[in-house]
Design an enzyme around this catalytic site. Sequence first.
Site, PDB file in Angstrom:
ATOM      1  N   ASN A 195      24.129 -76.160  -0.457  1.00  0.00           N
ATOM      2  CA  ASN A 195      23.759 -74.750  -0.823  1.00  0.00           C
ATOM      3  C   ASN A 195      22.471 -75.084  -2.563  1.00  0.00           C
ATOM      4  O   ASN A 195      21.722 -74.774  -2.621  1.00  0.00           O
ATOM      5  CB  ASN A 195      23.971 -73.984  -0.705  1.00  0.00           C
ATOM      6  CG  ASN A 195      25.947 -74.072  -1.677  1.00  0.00           C
ATOM      7  OD1 ASN A 195      26.217 -75.403  -1.724  1.00  0.00           O
ATOM      8  ND2 ASN A 195      26.085 -73.036  -2.312  1.00  0.00           N
ATOM      9  N   GLU A 216      36.521 -77.889  -4.922  1.00  0.00           N
ATOM     10  CA  GLU A 216      35.922 -76.515  -4.915  1.00  0.00           C
ATOM     11  C   GLU A 216      35.244 -75.886  -3.568  1.00  0.00           C
ATOM     12  O   GLU A 216      34.018 -76.829  -3.269  1.00  0.00           O
ATOM     13  CB  GLU A 216      34.767 -76.652  -6.060  1.00  0.00           C
ATOM     14  CG  GLU A 216      33.883 -75.372  -6.948  1.00  0.00           C
ATOM     15  CD  GLU A 216      33.079 -74.486  -5.888  1.00  0.00           C
ATOM     16  OE1 GLU A 216      33.855 -73.610  -5.289  1.00  0.00           O
ATOM     17  OE2 GLU A 216      31.827 -74.537  -6.168  1.00  0.00           O
ATOM     18  N   CYS A 233      28.556 -70.226  -3.205  1.00  0.00           N
ATOM     19  CA  CYS A 233      29.802 -69.969  -3.327  1.00  0.00           C
ATOM     20  C   CYS A 233      29.939 -68.525  -4.779  1.00  0.00           C
ATOM     21  O   CYS A 233      31.323 -67.681  -4.371  1.00  0.00           O
ATOM     22  CB  CYS A 233      30.356 -71.002  -3.333  1.00  0.00           C
ATOM     23  SG  CYS A 233      29.909 -71.707  -5.137  1.00  0.00           S
ATOM     24  N   GLU A 256      36.159 -77.875 -12.627  1.00  0.00           N
ATOM     25  CA  GLU A 256      35.356 -79.314 -13.301  1.00  0.00           C
ATOM     26  C   GLU A 256      34.598 -78.586 -14.727  1.00  0.00           C
ATOM     27  O   GLU A 256      35.232 -77.675 -14.470  1.00  0.00           O
ATOM     28  CB  GLU A 256      33.882 -79.157 -11.843  1.00  0.00           C
ATOM     29  CG  GLU A 256      34.678 -79.621 -10.616  1.00  0.00           C
ATOM     30  CD  GLU A 256      33.246 -79.510  -9.939  1.00  0.00           C
ATOM     31  OE1 GLU A 256      32.487 -78.659  -8.879  1.00  0.00           O
ATOM     32  OE2 GLU A 256      32.610 -80.496  -9.699  1.00  0.00           O
TER      33      GLU A 256
HETATM   34  O1  TXE Z   1      30.157 -77.112   4.698  1.00  0.00           O
HETATM   35  P1  TXE Z   1      31.277 -79.116   4.558  1.00  0.00           P
HETATM   36  P2  TXE Z   1      28.914 -76.748   6.072  1.00  0.00           P
HETATM   37  C1  TXE Z   1      31.265 -72.980   2.313  1.00  0.00           C
HETATM   38  C2  TXE Z   1      30.039 -72.166   3.517  1.00  0.00           C
HETATM   39  C3  TXE Z   1      29.404 -72.897   5.111  1.00  0.00           C
HETATM   40  C4  TXE Z   1      30.859 -73.459   5.022  1.00  0.00           C
HETATM   41  C5  TXE Z   1      30.600 -74.326   6.443  1.00  0.00           C
HETATM   42  O2  TXE Z   1      30.810 -70.735   4.611  1.00  0.00           O
HETATM   43  O3  TXE Z   1      29.847 -71.629   5.848  1.00  0.00           O
HETATM   44  O4  TXE Z   1      30.921 -74.062   4.164  1.00  0.00           O
HETATM   45  O5  TXE Z   1      29.618 -75.191   5.856  1.00  0.00           O
HETATM   46  C6  TXE Z   1      31.118 -83.310   4.145  1.00  0.00           C
HETATM   47  N1  TXE Z   1      34.852 -85.369   5.748  1.00  0.00           N
HETATM   48  N2  TXE Z   1      30.399 -73.264   1.860  1.00  0.00           N
HETATM   49  O6  TXE Z   1      29.535 -77.239   7.156  1.00  0.00           O
HETATM   50  O7  TXE Z   1      30.979 -78.841   6.575  1.00  0.00           O
HETATM   51  C7  TXE Z   1      29.955 -82.687   4.691  1.00  0.00           C
HETATM   52  O8  TXE Z   1      29.139 -84.286   5.303  1.00  0.00           O
HETATM   53  C8  TXE Z   1      34.199 -85.887   4.164  1.00  0.00           C
HETATM   54  C9  TXE Z   1      30.637 -73.490   0.689  1.00  0.00           C
HETATM   55  O9  TXE Z   1      27.712 -77.273   5.063  1.00  0.00           O
HETATM   56  O10 TXE Z   1      32.401 -78.661   4.212  1.00  0.00           O
HETATM   57  C10 TXE Z   1      28.909 -82.224   3.273  1.00  0.00           C
HETATM   58  O11 TXE Z   1      28.830 -83.338   2.259  1.00  0.00           O
HETATM   59  N3  TXE Z   1      33.390 -84.971   4.546  1.00  0.00           N
HETATM   60  C11 TXE Z   1      30.008 -73.957  -0.573  1.00  0.00           C
HETATM   61  C12 TXE Z   1      29.790 -81.962   2.980  1.00  0.00           C
HETATM   62  O12 TXE Z   1      30.719 -82.004   3.413  1.00  0.00           O
HETATM   63  C13 TXE Z   1      33.367 -84.406   5.264  1.00  0.00           C
HETATM   64  C14 TXE Z   1      28.997 -74.720   0.721  1.00  0.00           C
HETATM   65  C15 TXE Z   1      30.019 -80.258   2.694  1.00  0.00           C
HETATM   66  O13 TXE Z   1      30.503 -80.163   4.224  1.00  0.00           O
HETATM   67  C16 TXE Z   1      34.226 -83.843   6.039  1.00  0.00           C
HETATM   68  C17 TXE Z   1      28.282 -75.230   1.764  1.00  0.00           C
HETATM   69  C18 TXE Z   1      35.190 -84.826   6.419  1.00  0.00           C
HETATM   70  N4  TXE Z   1      35.905 -84.705   7.390  1.00  0.00           N
HETATM   71  C19 TXE Z   1      29.457 -74.720   1.999  1.00  0.00           C
HETATM   72  N5  TXE Z   1      33.740 -83.139   6.488  1.00  0.00           N
HETATM   73  C20 TXE Z   1      30.683 -73.497  -1.908  1.00  0.00           C
HETATM   74  N6  TXE Z   1      31.977 -73.683  -1.868  1.00  0.00           N
HETATM   75  O14 TXE Z   1      29.489 -74.053  -2.284  1.00  0.00           O
HETATM   76  C21 TXE Z   1      32.422 -82.958   6.619  1.00  0.00           C
HETATM   77  N7  TXE Z   1      32.322 -83.900   5.217  1.00  0.00           N
END
Ligand code: TXE
Length: 479
Positions: free
Chosen positions: A150, A248, A282, A460
């Site tokens: 994001n 986070e 977020c 953080e």
């Molecule tokens: O997040 P992911 P996604 C929320 C928001 C969104 C949902 C899913 O609701 O719709 O999360 O988004 C890495 N081991 N937020 O799918 O999957 C992944 O490659 C290690 C809130 O993008 O959590 C990416 O680099 N790493 C949020 C990162 O984790 C892993 C911002 C985030 O991906 C992994 C974004 C694993 N097993 C989404 N699986 C905020 N709080 O700002 C995934 N990743």
Amino acid sequence: MENIKNYINGNFHNPIQNHWIDNYNPSNGEVYGQIPNSSKEDVEQAYKSAKSAFPSWSQTSIEERSRILIKISELLEANLDRFAKAESKDNGKPISLAKAVDIPRAASNFRFFGNAITQFASESHESINQAINYTLRQPIGVVGCISPWNLPLYLFTWKIAPAIAAGNCVVAKPSEVTPMTAYLLGKICNEAGLPKGVLNIVHGLGGSTGQAIIEHENIKAISFTGGTATGAHIAKVAAPMFKKLSLELGGKNPNIIFADCDYDDMLNTTVRSSFANQGQICLCGSRIFVEASIYEKFKKDFVNKVKALKVGHPSEVSTNIGALVSKPHLEKVKEYINIAKAENGIILCGGNQVTVAGFENGYYLEPTVIEVPNDDCRVNQEEIFGPVVTIMPFHNEDEVLQMANKVKYGLSATLWTNNLKRTMKMSNQLQAGIVWVNTWMMRDLRTPFGGVKASGIGREGGFEALRFFTEAKNVCIKY
Ligand code: TXE
């Protein structure tokens, strides 16, 4: 085609197994490049490079580390336009936002931690029985930084900057959905003179590349921002290896509006806190609670302002709402609008996908305001993470406090009031890591940043981040 590579030991490499993932441009739905789908072997190479850089980097003087971080910051500023353009193309966000917020903030992250490390002190305790204790703050070694899509460069650098400032070496993975500015950062780091191996960037899917980082037995700390389910998974994998963890995660933040607030300021800021970055922050205030006495007026004024927002191509300066980040994400957000309808929510405005002329396959959605019948419905409880907010009235402080706290998340809360006693009471009782009063997303990088409940663990920002990226060792000397 704009293909990107892994950045390991200061050089750019193709993935060892030669597996690649398509990179989409959300504004037109087209593939515009490929990124490595890195394997365990790539992560191992990145780790080895970080490990061999660590002895020298951890012994590099604080002044020199600071100088390099500030140089990276200056180079990012000098390349603002190029980075903003790349971020907007990769993510779908308006270029105006990337230029005003994302890239300047990434530069600030390096400048801030370049300065903060020169001021980072540790404690000493003089004991009465002729002894002195002092605490060393030593870098951990090789640490992992994993960031979401994001705020791509903004959040990536928010982790990397304190990690390297504190003397660690890093294996980092940006989101596979928005890898471009992380790739460009590698070149800037070389130019700034960051020694080879201090920062290594591997690209790829979370379940494989990310998983290899979190499972690595010698990567001793993980700083992660992303979804709550992923955070829970990371905690499960990392905890038995006793890794330090900073998570986070998601939010479902209340925006609480009392009748005694500065109305115009509140209204303008609420439009921003609802829809900035297509609502994909977020910290967005996605649940709006309005005191009953001004509810009808707010509803009318807010909907009018939201209807005036322009959905358009991210590169146009007049665009307020760009494209959502990906097709699956667009589908997820649309599904929540259907859920709202099924739960008797009233769509006050928006709710539809938008076709932008010339970019018909882009992922555009109208900013959407839903009046919900109660605070228990799914759209009021689950994180949607898109340009969708709910509104409902409340009658008193206790009622709204109870509703505000009745979600599994606890990242931030916004409060609009001029009543001091109410401000103090509510700020104390809101279950959130951050409370904004009469403002939103006003950031001072020295302050602790993070959430409670399902919004994560750890903080953080400022010295909190430097504490996270160091181990405290107490030394007791008797004299
Ligand atoms: O997040 P992911 P996604 C929320 C928001 C969104 C949902 C899913 O609701 O719709 O999360 O988004 C890495 N081991 N937020 O799918 O999957 C992944 O490659 C290690 C809130 O993008 O959590 C990416 O680099 N790493 C949020 C990162 O984790 C892993 C911002 C985030 O991906 C992994 C974004 C694993 N097993 C989404 N699986 C905020 N709080 O700002 C995934 N990743």
